[in-house]
Write a protein that holds these residues in place. Structure first.
Motif, PDB file in Angstrom:
ATOM      1  N   THR A   1      97.410  80.730 122.350  1.00 19.49           N
ATOM      2  CA  THR A   1      96.580  81.926 122.402  1.00 19.49           C
ATOM      3  C   THR A   1      96.743  82.607 123.750  1.00 19.49           C
ATOM      4  N   GLU A   2      96.776  83.932 123.736  1.00 19.53           N
ATOM      5  CA  GLU A   2      96.924  84.669 124.993  1.00 19.53           C
ATOM      6  C   GLU A   2      95.709  84.454 125.889  1.00 19.53           C
ATOM      7  N   PHE A   3      95.980  84.069 127.123  1.00 14.85           N
ATOM      8  CA  PHE A   3      94.939  83.902 128.132  1.00 14.85           C
ATOM      9  C   PHE A   3      94.810  85.168 128.969  1.00 14.85           C
ATOM     10  N   ALA A   4      95.957  85.696 129.407  1.00 17.17           N
ATOM     11  CA  ALA A   4      95.946  86.903 130.244  1.00 17.17           C
ATOM     12  C   ALA A   4      97.334  87.521 130.277  1.00 17.17           C
ATOM     13  N   LYS A   5      97.359  88.825 130.515  1.00 16.24           N
ATOM     14  CA  LYS A   5      98.610  89.530 130.842  1.00 16.24           C
ATOM     15  C   LYS A   5      98.469  89.952 132.289  1.00 16.24           C
ATOM     16  N   VAL A   6      99.456  89.591 133.086  1.00 14.34           N
ATOM     17  CA  VAL A   6      99.393  89.876 134.518  1.00 14.34           C
ATOM     18  C   VAL A   6     100.710  90.488 134.976  1.00 14.34           C
ATOM     19  N   TRP A   7     100.650  91.200 136.087  1.00 15.25           N
ATOM     20  CA  TRP A   7     101.862  91.701 136.720  1.00 15.25           C
ATOM     21  C   TRP A   7     102.394  90.615 137.632  1.00 15.25           C
ATOM     22  N   GLY A   8     103.697  90.433 137.597  1.00 13.02           N
ATOM     23  CA  GLY A   8     104.294  89.400 138.426  1.00 13.02           C
ATOM     24  C   GLY A   8     105.754  89.679 138.702  1.00 13.02           C
ATOM     25  N   LYS A   9     106.360  88.752 139.393  1.00  9.64           N
ATOM     26  CA  LYS A   9     107.793  88.821 139.664  1.00  9.64           C
ATOM     27  C   LYS A   9     108.365  87.446 139.366  1.00  9.64           C
ATOM     28  N   LEU A  10     109.151  87.361 138.288  1.00  7.41           N
ATOM     29  CA  LEU A  10     109.749  86.107 137.883  1.00  7.41           C
ATOM     30  C   LEU A  10     111.201  86.094 138.331  1.00  7.41           C
ATOM     31  N   GLU A  11     111.559  85.050 139.053  1.00  9.30           N
ATOM     32  CA  GLU A  11     112.926  84.930 139.580  1.00  9.30           C
ATOM     33  C   GLU A  11     113.459  83.525 139.333  1.00  9.30           C
ATOM     34  N   ALA A  12     114.728  83.450 138.958  1.00 10.50           N
ATOM     35  CA  ALA A  12     115.397  82.156 138.842  1.00 10.50           C
ATOM     36  C   ALA A  12     115.558  81.556 140.236  1.00 10.50           C
ATOM     37  N   LEU A  13     115.486  80.243 140.316  1.00  5.99           N
ATOM     38  CA  LEU A  13     115.696  79.575 141.604  1.00  5.99           C
ATOM     39  C   LEU A  13     117.178  79.592 141.967  1.00  5.99           C
ATOM     40  N   SER A  14     117.431  79.596 143.244  1.00  2.00           N
ATOM     41  CA  SER A  14     118.809  79.464 143.715  1.00  2.00           C
ATOM     42  C   SER A  14     119.295  78.045 143.398  1.00  2.00           C
ATOM     43  N   THR A  15     120.597  77.859 143.429  1.00  3.42           N
ATOM     44  CA  THR A  15     121.164  76.533 143.183  1.00  3.42           C
ATOM     45  C   THR A  15     120.616  75.524 144.181  1.00  3.42           C
ATOM     46  N   LYS A  16     120.497  75.935 145.427  1.00  7.46           N
ATOM     47  CA  LYS A  16     119.967  75.059 146.474  1.00  7.46           C
ATOM     48  C   LYS A  16     118.540  74.626 146.139  1.00  7.46           C
ATOM     49  N   ASP A  17     117.701  75.595 145.732  1.00 11.87           N
ATOM     50  CA  ASP A  17     116.310  75.267 145.388  1.00 11.87           C
ATOM     51  C   ASP A  17     116.230  74.370 144.159  1.00 11.87           C
ATOM     52  N   GLN A  18     117.117  74.589 143.179  1.00 13.80           N
ATOM     53  CA  GLN A  18     117.129  73.741 141.990  1.00 13.80           C
ATOM     54  C   GLN A  18     117.526  72.305 142.345  1.00 13.80           C
TER      55      GLN A  18
ATOM     56  N   LEU B   1     105.606  93.682 142.087  1.00 16.58           N
ATOM     57  CA  LEU B   1     105.375  92.846 140.915  1.00 16.58           C
ATOM     58  C   LEU B   1     105.762  93.649 139.663  1.00 16.58           C
ATOM     59  N   PRO B   2     107.060  93.766 139.394  1.00 15.43           N
ATOM     60  CA  PRO B   2     107.527  94.673 138.344  1.00 15.43           C
ATOM     61  C   PRO B   2     107.479  94.133 136.907  1.00 15.43           C
ATOM     62  N   HIS B   3     107.192  92.856 136.724  1.00 13.78           N
ATOM     63  CA  HIS B   3     107.283  92.258 135.401  1.00 13.78           C
ATOM     64  C   HIS B   3     105.902  92.045 134.766  1.00 13.78           C
ATOM     65  N   ARG B   4     105.814  92.289 133.467  1.00 19.65           N
ATOM     66  CA  ARG B   4     104.581  92.019 132.728  1.00 19.65           C
ATOM     67  C   ARG B   4     104.716  90.616 132.143  1.00 19.65           C
ATOM     68  N   ILE B   5     103.853  89.725 132.564  1.00 18.68           N
ATOM     69  CA  ILE B   5     103.908  88.310 132.226  1.00 18.68           C
ATOM     70  C   ILE B   5     102.704  87.968 131.346  1.00 18.68           C
ATOM     71  N   THR B   6     102.918  87.212 130.289  1.00 18.36           N
ATOM     72  CA  THR B   6     101.823  86.752 129.442  1.00 18.36           C
ATOM     73  C   THR B   6     101.602  85.274 129.696  1.00 18.36           C
ATOM     74  N   ILE B   7     100.355  84.901 129.940  1.00 19.32           N
ATOM     75  CA  ILE B   7      99.973  83.498 130.118  1.00 19.32           C
ATOM     76  C   ILE B   7      99.257  83.077 128.837  1.00 19.32           C
ATOM     77  N   GLU B   8      99.636  81.927 128.287  1.00 16.92           N
ATOM     78  CA  GLU B   8      99.020  81.436 127.055  1.00 16.92           C
ATOM     79  C   GLU B   8      98.484  80.030 127.254  1.00 16.92           C
ATOM     80  N   TYR B   9      97.465  79.694 126.451  1.00 16.44           N
ATOM     81  CA  TYR B   9      96.918  78.346 126.477  1.00 16.44           C
ATOM     82  C   TYR B   9      96.933  77.775 125.070  1.00 16.44           C
ATOM     83  N   GLU B  10      96.894  76.462 124.989  1.00 16.54           N
ATOM     84  CA  GLU B  10      97.022  75.742 123.738  1.00 16.54           C
ATOM     85  C   GLU B  10      95.647  75.465 123.129  1.00 16.54           C
TER      86      GLU B  10
END
Length: 119
Positions: A32-49, A6-15
């Motif tokens: 407003t920031e809800f949490a900062k979490v470690w994650g892995k964000l990846e674009a979907l493949s063309t097939k998945d899209q 989980l190499p990416h630092r992700i911020t979750i926000e709420y309204e």
């Protein structure tokens, strides 16, 4: 789940609503920031899209995050901020198939155009 996966630092926000303008009556929307979490964000493949489009989903990416009591409160009204770009959470998080307590998968679609200008 190993942290190296989980190499990416992700911020979750709420309204939330800001303070109402006394002159115009306008009530601004504030993210407003809800949490900062470690994650892995990846674009979907063309097939998945294409599969997502077939079920009328605009999903274009997926983010896997470690399960926690805080992460379990994430829902589709929130948004993800990653590398200066906002993503809309498309549906509620999906727990892992084993215990449901290891990780959550967030299906993501392009954020609202107004979000990109709010920073």
């Amino acid at each position: 789940m190993q942290s190296g996966k989980l190499p990416h630092r992700i911020t979750i926000e709420y309204e939330t609503e800001g303070e109402q303008d006394q002159v115009t009556g306008y009530v601004p929307i504030i993210w407003t920031e809800f949490a900062k979490v470690w994650g892995k964000l990846e674009a979907l493949s063309t097939k998945d899209q294409l599969q997502a489009q077939a079920i009328n989903s605009s999903m274009t990416a997926r983010c896997k995050i470690r399960y926690s009591s805080t992460a379990s409160q994430i829902n589709s009204t929130m948004r993800v901020l990653f590398r200066g770009k906002y993503w809309k959470i498309d549906g509620d998080p999906i727990p892992d198939n084993e215990s449901g307590l290891e990780w959550l998968t967030l299906n993501l679609s392009e954020g609202e155009s107004s979000w990109q200008q709010s920073t």
